[in-house]
Scaffold this motif. Structure first.
Motif, short mmCIF file in Angstrom:
data_model
loop_
_atom_site.label_atom_id
_atom_site.label_comp_id
_atom_site.label_asym_id
_atom_site.label_seq_id
_atom_site.Cartn_x
_atom_site.Cartn_y
_atom_site.Cartn_z
N LEU A 323 32.03 -53.07 -10.66
CA LEU A 323 32.94 -52.25 -9.93
C LEU A 323 32.25 -50.92 -9.59
CD1 LEU A 323 35.56 -52.67 -12.89
CD2 LEU A 323 36.07 -53.31 -10.65
N LEU A 324 31.15 -50.66 -10.00
CA LEU A 324 30.28 -49.50 -9.48
C LEU A 324 29.95 -49.77 -8.24
CD1 LEU A 324 29.12 -46.68 -9.87
CD2 LEU A 324 27.16 -47.69 -11.15
N LEU A 325 29.39 -51.05 -7.93
CA LEU A 325 28.81 -51.33 -6.74
C LEU A 325 30.22 -51.27 -5.75
CD1 LEU A 325 26.21 -54.16 -7.27
CD2 LEU A 325 25.74 -51.48 -6.79
N VAL A 326 31.33 -51.72 -6.27
CA VAL A 326 32.16 -51.77 -5.32
C VAL A 326 32.89 -50.35 -4.82
CG1 VAL A 326 34.85 -52.04 -5.51
CG2 VAL A 326 33.43 -53.80 -6.33
N ALA A 327 32.65 -49.44 -5.64
CA ALA A 327 33.01 -48.12 -5.58
C ALA A 327 31.94 -47.49 -4.44
CB ALA A 327 32.95 -47.18 -6.74
N LEU A 328 30.95 -48.01 -4.40
CA LEU A 328 29.61 -47.39 -3.37
C LEU A 328 29.85 -48.05 -2.24
CD1 LEU A 328 26.69 -47.15 -5.94
CD2 LEU A 328 28.24 -45.38 -5.12
N TYR A 329 30.43 -49.35 -2.24
CA TYR A 329 30.44 -50.28 -1.07
C TYR A 329 31.72 -50.11 0.05
CZ TYR A 329 32.82 -54.65 1.02
OH TYR A 329 33.34 -55.59 1.78
N VAL A 330 32.70 -49.44 -0.93
CA VAL A 330 33.97 -49.17 -0.13
C VAL A 330 33.92 -48.28 1.09
CG1 VAL A 330 36.38 -48.25 -0.39
CG2 VAL A 330 35.70 -50.12 -1.87
N PRO A 331 33.25 -46.95 0.83
CA PRO A 331 33.13 -46.33 1.99
C PRO A 331 32.52 -46.70 3.17
CG PRO A 331 32.69 -44.95 -0.15
CD PRO A 331 32.91 -46.65 -0.36
N VAL A 332 31.60 -47.44 3.15
CA VAL A 332 30.66 -48.18 4.07
C VAL A 332 31.60 -49.30 4.62
CG1 VAL A 332 28.67 -49.65 4.68
CG2 VAL A 332 28.58 -47.77 2.81
N ALA A 333 32.24 -50.19 3.80
CA ALA A 333 32.86 -51.13 4.65
C ALA A 333 34.22 -50.66 5.18
CB ALA A 333 33.73 -52.21 3.29
N MET A 334 34.76 -49.54 4.75
CA MET A 334 35.96 -49.06 5.44
C MET A 334 35.38 -48.31 6.70
SD MET A 334 38.43 -50.00 3.91
CE MET A 334 39.77 -49.09 4.69
N ASN A 335 34.56 -47.78 6.65
CA ASN A 335 33.98 -46.94 8.01
C ASN A 335 33.49 -48.13 8.82
OD1 ASN A 335 33.84 -44.06 8.02
ND2 ASN A 335 32.96 -44.09 6.20
N LEU A 336 32.87 -49.11 8.49
CA LEU A 336 32.76 -50.08 9.67
C LEU A 336 34.05 -50.83 10.23
CD1 LEU A 336 29.86 -52.06 7.82
CD2 LEU A 336 29.51 -50.84 9.70
N ALA A 337 35.17 -50.87 9.24
CA ALA A 337 36.56 -51.20 9.74
C ALA A 337 37.17 -50.21 10.65
CB ALA A 337 37.15 -51.66 8.33
N GLY A 338 36.59 -49.02 10.65
CA GLY A 338 37.09 -48.06 11.56
C GLY A 338 37.33 -46.76 11.06
N ARG A 339 37.79 -46.67 9.69
CA ARG A 339 38.32 -45.32 9.38
C ARG A 339 38.21 -45.19 7.65
NH1 ARG A 339 41.65 -41.50 11.48
NH2 ARG A 339 43.38 -40.69 10.27
N PHE A 340 37.67 -43.98 7.53
CA PHE A 340 37.62 -43.73 5.88
C PHE A 340 37.97 -42.32 5.83
CE2 PHE A 340 35.75 -42.91 1.70
CZ PHE A 340 36.47 -43.91 0.90
N ALA A 341 39.39 -41.99 6.00
CA ALA A 341 39.87 -40.62 5.97
C ALA A 341 39.78 -39.90 4.61
CB ALA A 341 41.22 -40.31 6.34
N THR A 342 39.77 -38.84 4.26
CA THR A 342 39.84 -37.86 2.99
C THR A 342 40.92 -38.43 2.30
OG1 THR A 342 39.24 -35.96 4.26
CG2 THR A 342 40.01 -35.89 2.13
N TYR A 343 42.03 -38.98 2.64
CA TYR A 343 43.12 -39.20 2.01
C TYR A 343 43.05 -40.92 1.47
CZ TYR A 343 44.48 -39.27 6.96
OH TYR A 343 44.42 -39.36 8.18
N TYR A 344 41.86 -41.33 1.85
CA TYR A 344 41.60 -43.00 1.42
C TYR A 344 40.61 -43.12 0.40
CZ TYR A 344 43.39 -44.33 6.06
OH TYR A 344 44.26 -44.64 7.10
N ARG A 345 40.51 -41.81 -0.01
CA ARG A 345 39.08 -41.75 -1.20
C ARG A 345 39.51 -42.50 -2.36
NH1 ARG A 345 36.72 -35.68 0.14
NH2 ARG A 345 35.65 -36.40 2.09
N TRP A 346 40.68 -42.61 -2.64
CA TRP A 346 41.43 -43.30 -4.02
C TRP A 346 40.59 -44.66 -3.78
CZ3 TRP A 346 43.74 -47.85 -3.18
CH2 TRP A 346 44.43 -48.01 -1.86
N MET A 347 40.35 -45.24 -2.74
CA MET A 347 39.85 -46.69 -2.69
C MET A 347 38.33 -46.88 -3.24
SD MET A 347 40.92 -47.49 1.18
CE MET A 347 42.44 -47.40 2.04
N ALA A 348 37.64 -45.82 -3.23
CA ALA A 348 36.39 -45.95 -4.01
C ALA A 348 36.51 -45.21 -5.35
CB ALA A 348 35.49 -44.74 -3.20
N TYR A 349 37.51 -44.10 -5.29
CA TYR A 349 37.41 -43.44 -6.61
C TYR A 349 38.17 -44.47 -7.89
CZ TYR A 349 38.22 -39.75 -10.08
OH TYR A 349 38.50 -38.98 -11.10
#
Length: 497
Positions: A323-349
């Motif tokens: 789960l910790l790796l998921v939290a670190l992986y999500v910002p990279v994956a979402m940015n590669l998908a095209g967008r990781f805005a400030t209000y998407y941070r719950w996805m990693a949190y």
């Protein structure tokens, strides 16, 4: 006892939020989302004057409508004041916390009273999380439906009944109806699961269910947009909000233009106008601003390394560490998908909090460390809710109340006055985003002097009105903290002698 702990602590945070909600300035995304909901609730029309033009058409909300429909129902039942409307997200966040606790129990983790208290403070306390649940965006609904979808996935993986398959499809369909980004997030989580699991065939079957649900959701949203004549606008909005998709389409448009002998220049220019110029590394570096995430993830990593110091191989198969790796992986994956805005941070949190809960329940020492960090983060979180000397919502309310607006008056206004001006005037143009080409007649203009680029558009419009020799533009009132100016616009009556 654990349930009471969550409820009572959450209630304390909810009370603090209800008292301080007006300290957060209404902003562009909030108004864009809720203007349609207000019009649907009180005017019976799914329309907006707080959106931009897409594919040359009159502005229309092209966001998947589930959140706006819920908000319209909430307004119809309870009213449209700032506190009432933002409290809907507080209730969604409360449900989100309950869903997370249920998911943890479903996975064999049964937090004691102190662990439940830690989870509750982490959920409500950080300033970044507080900002997300305090404004009128749909992100908390996306988070709630993501957790519900994960619950249905866990049910499916443990018992592959027809009912569990249908549940996955329904949940993922609703997830897409809450936001395209939420469906993208779920597919990113699936990819991580596919990489780390040995149950590849089951993962592939799960992917088919998720894709089926997403297709059902996309079909429902497309039918809704098509019924309002905005299907092309909806498709265009999906492209323009993903840097990856925008780049691909920009590369393909010239080829399509040659193949079909059409002029693609207007579409190319529009995508260039809306696309970000920041690189992937620049977008990834923005996570540095997410301080609570950095502090907690660094501590969690240290905790797992210390706990598994005797057997480093076991840590790689531990669900909490994954789960910790998921939290670190999500910002990279979402940015590669095209967008990781400030209000998407719950996805990693949220995965990070889940990882913390798993290691905190194993070690009293690390639990104490996380409790201290959570307390400090909560102090700064509550501090972020306190008043700003440059912003006093009572001044906004008083400013609007003392005017002699009629319901038939047409007003151009900034986003900050949304909750006060909408019940007063039937036609409010939020020209910070709404194209001025669609504004024919104006009675009043409220100008904001805060240097915001969106409010500057209103200031520019005031200059144009003053330059019009057929109009008279008079200043009739001011407001301080925030700084506002009210103009009355009347036609100039020429005399003939």
């Amino acid at each position: 006892m654990e349930k009471y702990t969550y409820v009572l602590l959450s209630l304390a945070f909810i009370i603090v939020n209800l008292i301080t909600l007006s300290n957060l300035r209404p902003w562009i995304d909030e108004v864009m989302m809720l203007d349609t909901s207000y019009n649907a609730a009180f005017h019976g029309a799914w329309c907006t004057t707080a959106w931009y033009r897409v594919t040359g058409q009159y502005p229309f909300s092209t966001y998947p409508p589930l959140y706006q429909m819920l908000a319209a129902g909430w307004m119809w039942l309870f009213g449209s004041s700032l506190t009432v409307m933002r409290s809907m997200n507080l209730m969604i966040t409360f449900a989100l916390g309950g869903a997370c606790l249920r998911l943890m129990r479903q996975q064999g983790l049964h937090p004691a009273t102190w662990a439940t208290a830690l989870f509750t403070v982490l959920l409500w306390g950080s300033s970044e999380m507080a900002w997300m649940y305090r404004n009128g965006r749909p992100d908390m609904l996306c988070a709630l439906l993501s957790v519900v979808t994960i619950q249905t996935i866990c049910n499916y993986l443990s018992a592959k009944f027809s009912s569990t398959k249908i549940s996955v499809i329904i949940a993922s369909a609703l997830l897409l109806c809450s936001g395209i980004q939420a469906a993208t997030y779920m597919l990113a989580l699936w990819l991580f699961f596919f990489i780390v699991t040995k149950r590849r065939r089951e993962a592939l079957r799960l992917l088919l269910l998720l894709l089926a649900g997403c297709m059902v959701g996309l079909l429902l949203v497309s039918l809704f947009m098509s019924a309002h004549g905005r299907l092309a606008a909806f498709a265009s909005s999906i492209i323009q909000y993903s840097t990856t998709l925008s780049g691909f389409v920009l590369a393909m448009l010239p080829l399509a233009g040659k193949a079909f002998d059409i002029d693609v220049t207007p579409y190319t220019l529009k995508l260039f106008e809306l696309s970000t110029t920041s690189s992937l590394s620049e977008r990834l570096s923005s996570i540095i601003e997410f301080r609570s995430f950095l502090i907690l993830s660094a501590t969690a990593l240290a905790a797992y390394m210390a706990y598994f110091k005797e057997s480093r191989q076991k840590v790689l198969s531990d669900n909490g560490f994954l789960l910790l790796l998921v939290a670190l992986y999500v910002p990279v994956a979402m940015n590669l998908a095209g967008r990781f805005a400030t209000y998407y941070r719950w996805m990693a949190y949220l995965p990070l909090v889940m990882a913390i809960m798993r290691v905190a329940t194993r070690s009293r020492i690390w639990c104490a460390v996380f409790c201290m960090e959570a307390a400090v983060l909560a102090v700064f979180g509550v501090k972020s809710m306190l008043p700003n000397e440059q912003w006093n919502y009572d001044n906004i309310r008083s400013f609007v109340e003392r005017q002699h607006f009629k319901s038939s008056d047409v007003v151009i206004c900034p986003f900050s006055v949304f909750y006060e001006i909408k019940p007063v005037c039937d036609t409010c143009y939020f020209a910070g985003i709404f194209p001025k080409e669609f504004i024919d007649h104006v009675d009043y203009v409220i100008e904001a002097h805060d240097g915001d680029s969106f409010n500057q558009r209103i200031s520019d419009y005031v200059v144009e009105l003053k330059a019009d020799t057929t109009l008279v533009v008079n200043i009739i009132d001011h407001c301080e903290h925030p700084s506002l100016t009210l103009y009355q616009v009347t036609a100039k009556h020429e005399s003939f002698y």
